[in-house]
Scaffold this active site. Sequence first.
Site, mmCIF file in Angstrom:
data_model
loop_
_atom_site.group_PDB
_atom_site.id
_atom_site.type_symbol
_atom_site.label_atom_id
_atom_site.label_comp_id
_atom_site.label_asym_id
_atom_site.label_seq_id
_atom_site.Cartn_x
_atom_site.Cartn_y
_atom_site.Cartn_z
ATOM 1 C CG HIS A 79 -1.930 0.814 1.404
ATOM 2 N ND1 HIS A 79 -2.273 1.601 0.132
ATOM 3 C CD2 HIS A 79 -2.720 1.163 2.237
ATOM 4 C CE1 HIS A 79 -3.666 2.333 0.687
ATOM 5 N NE2 HIS A 79 -3.691 2.011 1.970
ATOM 6 C CG HIS A 107 -4.420 0.459 -8.151
ATOM 7 N ND1 HIS A 107 -5.519 0.307 -8.162
ATOM 8 C CD2 HIS A 107 -3.918 1.427 -7.502
ATOM 9 C CE1 HIS A 107 -5.993 1.210 -7.113
ATOM 10 N NE2 HIS A 107 -4.896 2.019 -6.701
ATOM 11 C CG ASP A 160 2.609 4.515 -3.842
ATOM 12 O OD1 ASP A 160 2.596 5.573 -3.365
ATOM 13 O OD2 ASP A 160 1.982 3.461 -3.714
HETATM 14 N N1 COA Z 1 5.000 -6.474 -10.413
HETATM 15 C C1 COA Z 1 4.813 -7.637 -10.843
HETATM 16 N N2 COA Z 1 3.588 -8.372 -11.301
HETATM 17 C C2 COA Z 1 2.538 -7.593 -10.643
HETATM 18 C C3 COA Z 1 2.605 -6.549 -9.858
HETATM 19 C C4 COA Z 1 3.842 -6.016 -9.627
HETATM 20 N N3 COA Z 1 3.672 -4.714 -9.175
HETATM 21 N N4 COA Z 1 1.248 -6.165 -9.657
HETATM 22 C C5 COA Z 1 0.496 -7.234 -9.984
HETATM 23 N N5 COA Z 1 1.416 -8.055 -10.651
HETATM 24 C C6 COA Z 1 0.851 -9.246 -11.417
HETATM 25 C C7 COA Z 1 0.576 -10.415 -10.494
HETATM 26 O O1 COA Z 1 1.656 -11.140 -10.216
HETATM 27 C C8 COA Z 1 -0.730 -11.252 -11.163
HETATM 28 O O2 COA Z 1 -0.130 -11.963 -12.044
HETATM 29 P P1 COA Z 1 -0.410 -13.548 -12.264
HETATM 30 O O3 COA Z 1 -1.983 -13.381 -12.635
HETATM 31 O O4 COA Z 1 0.586 -14.132 -13.164
HETATM 32 O O5 COA Z 1 -0.436 -13.956 -10.820
HETATM 33 C C9 COA Z 1 -1.398 -10.111 -11.945
HETATM 34 O O6 COA Z 1 -0.631 -8.709 -12.149
HETATM 35 C C10 COA Z 1 -2.413 -9.377 -11.069
HETATM 36 O O7 COA Z 1 -2.194 -8.984 -9.953
HETATM 37 P P2 COA Z 1 -2.963 -9.150 -8.460
HETATM 38 O O8 COA Z 1 -2.334 -10.140 -7.868
HETATM 39 O O9 COA Z 1 -4.458 -9.524 -8.993
HETATM 40 O O10 COA Z 1 -2.866 -7.619 -7.931
HETATM 41 P P3 COA Z 1 -3.728 -7.469 -6.533
HETATM 42 O O11 COA Z 1 -5.099 -6.622 -6.986
HETATM 43 O O12 COA Z 1 -3.968 -8.447 -5.694
HETATM 44 O O13 COA Z 1 -2.558 -6.271 -6.045
HETATM 45 C C11 COA Z 1 -1.151 -4.419 -5.723
HETATM 46 C C12 COA Z 1 -2.549 -5.018 -6.260
HETATM 47 C C13 COA Z 1 -0.880 -3.053 -5.815
HETATM 48 C C14 COA Z 1 -1.189 -4.968 -4.120
HETATM 49 C C15 COA Z 1 -0.147 -5.002 -6.463
HETATM 50 O O14 COA Z 1 -0.143 -4.692 -7.950
HETATM 51 C C16 COA Z 1 1.296 -4.978 -5.978
HETATM 52 O O15 COA Z 1 1.990 -5.691 -5.079
HETATM 53 N N6 COA Z 1 2.181 -3.803 -6.544
HETATM 54 C C17 COA Z 1 3.310 -3.527 -6.057
HETATM 55 C C18 COA Z 1 3.094 -2.621 -4.721
HETATM 56 C C19 COA Z 1 2.601 -1.343 -4.911
HETATM 57 O O16 COA Z 1 3.089 -0.565 -5.656
HETATM 58 N N7 COA Z 1 1.644 -1.079 -4.050
HETATM 59 C C20 COA Z 1 1.019 0.554 -4.262
HETATM 60 C C21 COA Z 1 -0.654 0.271 -4.901
HETATM 61 S S1 COA Z 1 -1.059 1.902 -4.975
#
Ligand code: COA
Length: 373
Positions: free
Chosen positions: A222, A261, A312
């Site tokens: 987050h 996201h 971010d």
């Molecule tokens: N880097 C690499 N792969 C990513 C990714 C990232 N930052 N964010 C999502 N993905 C991939 C996931 O691994 C997943 O792949 P898969 O289907 O092969 O397993 C796919 O994209 C879908 O993502 P999902 O796991 O459904 O995302 P989520 O909705 O559960 O999580 C976040 C959302 C924001 C937590 C996630 O994107 C993340 O961890 N981002 C990095 C942290 C961040 O920047 N947070 C700030 C958010 S505003």
Amino acid sequence: MQNVEIKKGLDGVIVDETSISKVMPDINSLVYRGYKVQDLAENCSFVKVAYLLWNNELPSTSELKEFNNKEKNYRSLSSSVTKSISSLNKNAHYMDTLRTAISIIGSNDERTWDSSPEVNLDKAISLLAKIPTIIAYDYRRKKGLDIIEPDKNLDFVENFFNMCFNKIPEKEVLKAFEVSLVLYAEHSFNASTFTTRVISSTLSDLYSAVVGGVGALKGPLHGGANEQVMHMLKEIGSAEKAKTWMLNAIKAKKKVMGFGHRVYRKGDSRVPTMTKYAKKMADITNQKNWMDMSDILAKTMLEEKNIHPNLDFPAGPAYFMMGFEIEMFTPIFVMSRITGWAAHIMEQNSSNRIIRPLSHYAGSEARELPQMH
Ligand code: COA
């Protein structure tokens, strides 16, 4: 096992109504109380946006003046708060200091249990005013520098820079910072805001809810991501290495901070505005390397995985170029998000039902205790 559908991470679940903000992922848009966030960022001060989020309408000139004065009068910290901060380990993360200080402020407020709209609004203005003072106090004590008291002659953003650095930067820097605060202010039912609503739903007090919000925002999935983005950029080191770094990260199935996201799948509505101002910061400070690197990382991630950067991603390097310590980035996010949290706490209080979802039990079947001797 029964046929139950589990919405892991509450993905896609609509848990309540809100009239504070609307995220529209299909058209890549976000509105606060009906106004586009990009327009607010370009044209309004952060304090004006705080007023809007808490009062549903933009302020008149006299309403804004009164609101600004109130904020200015609340900036100082009591000695019990400064003593508590000083008692903390200097290595404690700024978010831990903030969480502790807000807790002390709450325990000192005789109105803690009064959650009437008027009193909650007043507590919210007080936190809006005090959070920057806490962050700046912590920064200067960690550096062993003299504390700089808040100055009522300065506006919100000028005062924060002055309390941190004993200097007010040029207006382009102030504007870039103000834009970041407007963009970070509110984003519907994200994890920290939802946390504040869950806590409020038990009829606990605003301070307790905000303390919970700080805890939730700290995590790198987050708010903590803005710090991790900068650590990542520093680790990569140069634009030449960015593409290979990203390809390797993708191959290793690494979660790359600042990307992805839950709600936006076609791009984060706030990123173009923040990127514009981060690039201005790069020009002013002659540090184009961070943005060159960022461009290559974003392009590679999009080509390889079709995943876009989130707010971010540009905010991290922008804060770094403004001179903030990396560990101050998420606290700065709190400085802004207190507005969204407080708006949601007040909305939850106005139409409350305790938030209590169900779980599907996947543990042992019922069994007898073994013989005890
Ligand atoms: N880097 C690499 N792969 C990513 C990714 C990232 N930052 N964010 C999502 N993905 C991939 C996931 O691994 C997943 O792949 P898969 O289907 O092969 O397993 C796919 O994209 C879908 O993502 P999902 O796991 O459904 O995302 P989520 O909705 O559960 O999580 C976040 C959302 C924001 C937590 C996630 O994107 C993340 O961890 N981002 C990095 C942290 C961040 O920047 N947070 C700030 C958010 S505003």
